[in-house]
Write a protein that holds these residues in place. Structure first.
Motif, PDB file in Angstrom:
ATOM      1  N   ALA A 199       0.819  -1.212   0.000  1.00 28.37           N
ATOM      2  CA  ALA A 199       0.000   0.000   0.000  1.00 28.37           C
ATOM      3  C   ALA A 199       0.852   1.260   0.000  1.00 28.37           C
ATOM      4  CB  ALA A 199      -0.937  -0.012   1.212  1.00 28.37           C
ATOM      5  N   MET A 200       1.952   1.270   0.746  1.00 27.52           N
ATOM      6  CA  MET A 200       2.796   2.460   0.814  1.00 27.52           C
ATOM      7  C   MET A 200       3.485   2.724  -0.521  1.00 27.52           C
ATOM      8  SD  MET A 200       2.438   3.923   3.685  1.00 27.52           S
ATOM      9  CE  MET A 200       3.842   5.013   3.666  1.00 27.52           C
ATOM     10  N   GLU A 201       3.924   1.677  -1.185  1.00 25.37           N
ATOM     11  CA  GLU A 201       4.559   1.875  -2.494  1.00 25.37           C
ATOM     12  C   GLU A 201       3.538   2.363  -3.517  1.00 25.37           C
ATOM     13  OE1 GLU A 201       7.294  -0.484  -5.832  1.00 25.37           O
ATOM     14  OE2 GLU A 201       6.467  -1.575  -4.117  1.00 25.37           O
ATOM     15  N   ILE A 202       2.345   1.794  -3.493  1.00 23.94           N
ATOM     16  CA  ILE A 202       1.287   2.251  -4.404  1.00 23.94           C
ATOM     17  C   ILE A 202       0.959   3.714  -4.134  1.00 23.94           C
ATOM     18  CG2 ILE A 202      -1.130   1.944  -5.072  1.00 23.94           C
ATOM     19  CD1 ILE A 202      -0.799  -1.034  -4.331  1.00 23.94           C
ATOM     20  N   LEU A 203       0.868   4.076  -2.860  1.00 27.30           N
ATOM     21  CA  LEU A 203       0.572   5.452  -2.497  1.00 27.30           C
ATOM     22  C   LEU A 203       1.649   6.401  -3.014  1.00 27.30           C
ATOM     23  CD1 LEU A 203      -1.048   7.569  -0.879  1.00 27.30           C
ATOM     24  CD2 LEU A 203       0.323   6.927   1.131  1.00 27.30           C
ATOM     25  N   ALA A 204       2.914   6.030  -2.865  1.00 25.84           N
ATOM     26  CA  ALA A 204       4.010   6.877  -3.336  1.00 25.84           C
ATOM     27  C   ALA A 204       3.948   7.056  -4.848  1.00 25.84           C
ATOM     28  CB  ALA A 204       5.351   6.276  -2.914  1.00 25.84           C
ATOM     29  N   HIS A 205       3.676   5.985  -5.571  1.00 26.04           N
ATOM     30  CA  HIS A 205       3.538   6.097  -7.030  1.00 26.04           C
ATOM     31  C   HIS A 205       2.354   6.989  -7.382  1.00 26.04           C
ATOM     32  CE1 HIS A 205       6.565   3.544  -8.898  1.00 26.04           C
ATOM     33  NE2 HIS A 205       6.423   2.696  -7.885  1.00 26.04           N
ATOM     34  N   ARG A 206       1.276   6.889  -6.632  1.00 25.18           N
ATOM     35  CA  ARG A 206       0.105   7.726  -6.913  1.00 25.18           C
ATOM     36  C   ARG A 206       0.463   9.203  -6.783  1.00 25.18           C
ATOM     37  NH1 ARG A 206      -5.898   7.249  -4.062  1.00 25.18           N
ATOM     38  NH2 ARG A 206      -6.967   8.535  -5.612  1.00 25.18           N
ATOM     39  N   MET A 207       1.224   9.548  -5.772  1.00 23.11           N
ATOM     40  CA  MET A 207       1.618  10.941  -5.585  1.00 23.11           C
ATOM     41  C   MET A 207       2.505  11.430  -6.725  1.00 23.11           C
ATOM     42  SD  MET A 207       2.578  10.754  -1.539  1.00 23.11           S
ATOM     43  CE  MET A 207       1.353  10.451  -0.267  1.00 23.11           C
ATOM     44  N   VAL A 208       3.498  10.633  -7.074  1.00 18.36           N
ATOM     45  CA  VAL A 208       4.471  11.040  -8.093  1.00 18.36           C
ATOM     46  C   VAL A 208       3.810  11.171  -9.463  1.00 18.36           C
ATOM     47  CG1 VAL A 208       6.527  10.301  -9.363  1.00 18.36           C
ATOM     48  CG2 VAL A 208       6.456  10.105  -6.862  1.00 18.36           C
ATOM     49  N   VAL A 211      -1.423  21.020   5.186  1.00 18.98           N
ATOM     50  CA  VAL A 211      -2.326  20.240   6.047  1.00 18.98           C
ATOM     51  C   VAL A 211      -3.232  19.361   5.190  1.00 18.98           C
ATOM     52  CG1 VAL A 211      -4.218  20.380   7.701  1.00 18.98           C
ATOM     53  CG2 VAL A 211      -2.267  21.927   7.905  1.00 18.98           C
ATOM     54  N   ALA A 212      -3.766  19.933   4.106  1.00 14.69           N
ATOM     55  CA  ALA A 212      -4.625  19.152   3.213  1.00 14.69           C
ATOM     56  C   ALA A 212      -3.859  17.980   2.613  1.00 14.69           C
ATOM     57  CB  ALA A 212      -5.174  20.053   2.102  1.00 14.69           C
ATOM     58  N   ALA A 213      -2.613  18.214   2.214  1.00 15.65           N
ATOM     59  CA  ALA A 213      -1.797  17.134   1.645  1.00 15.65           C
ATOM     60  C   ALA A 213      -1.566  16.028   2.667  1.00 15.65           C
ATOM     61  CB  ALA A 213      -0.462  17.700   1.161  1.00 15.65           C
ATOM     62  N   THR A 214      -1.403  16.415   3.926  1.00 14.88           N
ATOM     63  CA  THR A 214      -1.160  15.417   4.980  1.00 14.88           C
ATOM     64  C   THR A 214      -2.387  14.540   5.214  1.00 14.88           C
ATOM     65  OG1 THR A 214       0.417  16.900   6.071  1.00 14.88           O
ATOM     66  CG2 THR A 214      -0.517  15.108   7.382  1.00 14.88           C
ATOM     67  N   VAL A 215      -3.560  15.172   5.354  1.00 11.35           N
ATOM     68  CA  VAL A 215      -4.749  14.369   5.669  1.00 11.35           C
ATOM     69  C   VAL A 215      -5.187  13.539   4.466  1.00 11.35           C
ATOM     70  CG1 VAL A 215      -5.562  15.868   7.513  1.00 11.35           C
ATOM     71  CG2 VAL A 215      -6.279  16.329   5.174  1.00 11.35           C
ATOM     72  N   ILE A 216      -4.986  14.041   3.246  1.00  9.10           N
ATOM     73  CA  ILE A 216      -5.378  13.235   2.084  1.00  9.10           C
ATOM     74  C   ILE A 216      -4.400  12.079   1.883  1.00  9.10           C
ATOM     75  CG2 ILE A 216      -4.136  14.363   0.194  1.00  9.10           C
ATOM     76  CD1 ILE A 216      -7.811  13.158   0.241  1.00  9.10           C
ATOM     77  N   THR A 217      -3.162  12.250   2.339  1.00  7.12           N
ATOM     78  CA  THR A 217      -2.210  11.141   2.306  1.00  7.12           C
ATOM     79  C   THR A 217      -2.691  10.008   3.202  1.00  7.12           C
ATOM     80  OG1 THR A 217      -0.324  12.587   1.826  1.00  7.12           O
ATOM     81  CG2 THR A 217       0.160  10.451   2.833  1.00  7.12           C
ATOM     82  N   ILE A 254       3.713  18.984  -2.745  1.00  5.10           N
ATOM     83  CA  ILE A 254       4.206  18.829  -1.374  1.00  5.10           C
ATOM     84  C   ILE A 254       4.533  17.368  -1.078  1.00  5.10           C
ATOM     85  CG2 ILE A 254       3.520  18.993   1.057  1.00  5.10           C
ATOM     86  CD1 ILE A 254       1.969  21.532   0.291  1.00  5.10           C
ATOM     87  N   GLN A 255       3.727  16.468  -1.616  1.00  2.00           N
ATOM     88  CA  GLN A 255       3.941  15.038  -1.386  1.00  2.00           C
ATOM     89  C   GLN A 255       5.089  14.479  -2.217  1.00  2.00           C
ATOM     90  OE1 GLN A 255       0.114  13.781  -2.754  1.00  2.00           O
ATOM     91  NE2 GLN A 255      -0.829  13.784  -0.718  1.00  2.00           N
ATOM     92  N   PHE A 256       5.452  15.178  -3.299  1.00  2.11           N
ATOM     93  CA  PHE A 256       6.322  14.599  -4.321  1.00  2.11           C
ATOM     94  C   PHE A 256       7.688  14.167  -3.787  1.00  2.11           C
ATOM     95  CE2 PHE A 256       9.557  15.074  -7.652  1.00  2.11           C
ATOM     96  CZ  PHE A 256       9.080  14.183  -8.593  1.00  2.11           C
ATOM     97  N   LEU A 257       8.412  15.065  -3.142  1.00  2.29           N
ATOM     98  CA  LEU A 257       9.771  14.734  -2.710  1.00  2.29           C
ATOM     99  C   LEU A 257       9.804  13.593  -1.698  1.00  2.29           C
ATOM    100  CD1 LEU A 257      11.514  18.228  -2.539  1.00  2.29           C
ATOM    101  CD2 LEU A 257      11.776  16.428  -4.263  1.00  2.29           C
ATOM    102  N   PRO A 258       8.960  13.599  -0.649  1.00  2.01           N
ATOM    103  CA  PRO A 258       8.963  12.437   0.247  1.00  2.01           C
ATOM    104  C   PRO A 258       8.598  11.133  -0.474  1.00  2.01           C
ATOM    105  CG  PRO A 258       7.843  14.286   1.277  1.00  2.01           C
ATOM    106  CD  PRO A 258       8.069  14.670  -0.148  1.00  2.01           C
ATOM    107  N   ALA A 259       7.623  11.223  -1.401  1.00  2.00           N
ATOM    108  CA  ALA A 259       7.217  10.012  -2.121  1.00  2.00           C
ATOM    109  C   ALA A 259       8.339   9.510  -3.014  1.00  2.00           C
ATOM    110  CB  ALA A 259       5.970  10.304  -2.959  1.00  2.00           C
TER     111      ALA A 259
END
Length: 391
Positions: free
Chosen positions: A36-45, A79-85, A186-191
């Motif tokens: 799930a975490m890898e899928i989530l990271a790909h979704r962000m990127v 904050v929005a990026a955090t909660v939607i993550t 905002i999510q891109f670099l961590p992902a």
């Protein structure tokens, strides 16, 4: 007024958007063995890459400079990026771990949670039917907690995370594509860092499971952006009351997939809990439609009153008898502008109520609720236009 052709197109766009969000549980299992975490990271990127191309094609970059100049709004975007993550990640995990039905419950109860947050955080006042719906919703959660042996944490976390997301997006107030671009930036670099780390450790699956699997991971950007575009097209063509009803398509589809396709268990207590939730949503929808009709009728009545009154000829009156809003001449008399105070009040009242007849709430009257966005988001009003469902 939108033409019939435009409204029909908007209805199709809305059905398409909520239909795709409702059927997305069929997509996430295709990405196994990715976690799930890898899928989530790909979704962000991949979402950022796709949205950036779309904004470049549309030449819609002016908002970036304004956003950078406003630290408070930038903080709200973070904050929005955090909660939607949290919302995205938990939803993907739920589907791939056999909790599709419980995830669907989260989006059924999202309108109720949104209204409750409006009362608790914004001190909003509810109508009796809305209080009844919230009370029935609480009873449903209690029944489900007894059935599960614990509170339905997945459902509650999904509902509260998206309700918080909707509240933050309401305060940010930027377009759907622009908001998605800012959040994924905002999510891109961590992902990306997480994906690089997975690749360095040899635990990443991108490229190691064949070209087809890599293409599916890249398609997470399409899965995110395409329904959002359809939702945006629907939001400008159909009344928000229509979107408020369409929002229930997504959790209904998810529920049916969980029961009929994934064959998840539905013991009696779970059926009882869902029945209470559906009863609460029925009360909420009935109240919203009734209020919309009343607002529209009142707007038409006031508009007819203002039209029937017509303008009155200007007349001079002694300054002492003239209302304070009159225009005072040097001679000591005041002239009226052509409308009586009662007419002016009727016109102002008609203008005040008029828009409500068009944008009446779907599941409540709180400013917080917007046409519900969710993994498919649920909620009503303008917040839905701003946030949009983001399954």
């Amino acid at each position: 007024m939108k033409s019939e052709k435009e409204q029909r197109a908007g209805l199709l766009y809305g059905i398409g958007a909520y239909g795709m969000w409702g059927l997305v549980p069929l997509f996430w299992p295709l990405l196994k063995p990715s976690g799930a975490m890898e899928i989530l990271a790909h979704r962000m990127v991949w979402s950022l890459a796709l949205v950036a191309v779309a904004l470049l094609a549309l030449r819609r970059w002016g908002w970036v400079r304004e956003l950078v100049r406003r630290p408070r709004k930038l903080g709200l975007i973070a904050v929005a990026a955090t909660v939607i993550t949290v919302n995205w990640g938990l939803y993907i995990w739920s589907v791939n771990s056999g909790h599709v039905v419980e995830a669907s419950l989260g989006y059924f109860i999202n309108p109720l949670v949104t209204i409750a947050m409006g009362v608790l955080l914004l001190k909003e006042r509810l109508r009796p039917a809305q209080w009844a719906a919230v009370g029935i919703g609480l009873a449903a959660v209690l029944v489900l907690a007894i059935g599960y042996g614990q509170p339905p944490w997945i459902s509650l976390t999904l509902a509260f995370s998206f309700a918080t997301y909707g509240l933050v997006k309401k305060k940010v107030n930027i377009g759907g594509l622009e908001s998605l671009a800012a959040e994924t930036a905002i999510q891109f670099l961590p992902a990306l860092a997480f994906l690089v780390w997975l690749g360095a450790n040899g635990t990443g699956t991108f490229g190691g499971q064949g070209a087809g699997h890599a293409a599916l991971l890249a398609a997470t950007g399409l899965v995110t952006a395409v329904p959002l575009v359809c939702f945006g097209a629907a939001a400008i063509r159909v009344p928000l009351s229509t979107l408020g009803l369409l929002q229930y398509l997504a959790p209904v589809f998810q529920f049916l997939l969980g029961v009929l396709y994934f064959h998840e268990a539905m013991p009696a207590e779970r059926w009882a809990g869902f029945a209470l939730v559906w009863l609460a949503l029925t009360c909420l929808t009935w109240d919203a439609l009734r209020t919309a009709r009343r607002n529209k009728a009142e707007a038409l009545r006031l508009a007819a009153l203002a039209t029937a009154s017509g303008p009155q000829p200007a007349a001079a009156t002694p300054a002492a008898a003239m209302p304070e809003t009159g225009t005072v001449r040097q001679t000591g008399t005041a002239t009226r502008t052509g409308t009586t105070p009662s007419q002016t009040g009727a016109v102002d009242e008609a203008r005040r109520i008029g828009p409500q007849a068009v944008t009446a709430p779907q599941t409540g009257t709180t400013p917080l609720t917007g046409a519900v966005g969710q993994e498919p988001a649920a909620g009503t009003g303008r917040a839905a236009q701003e946030a949009g469902p983001t399954a």
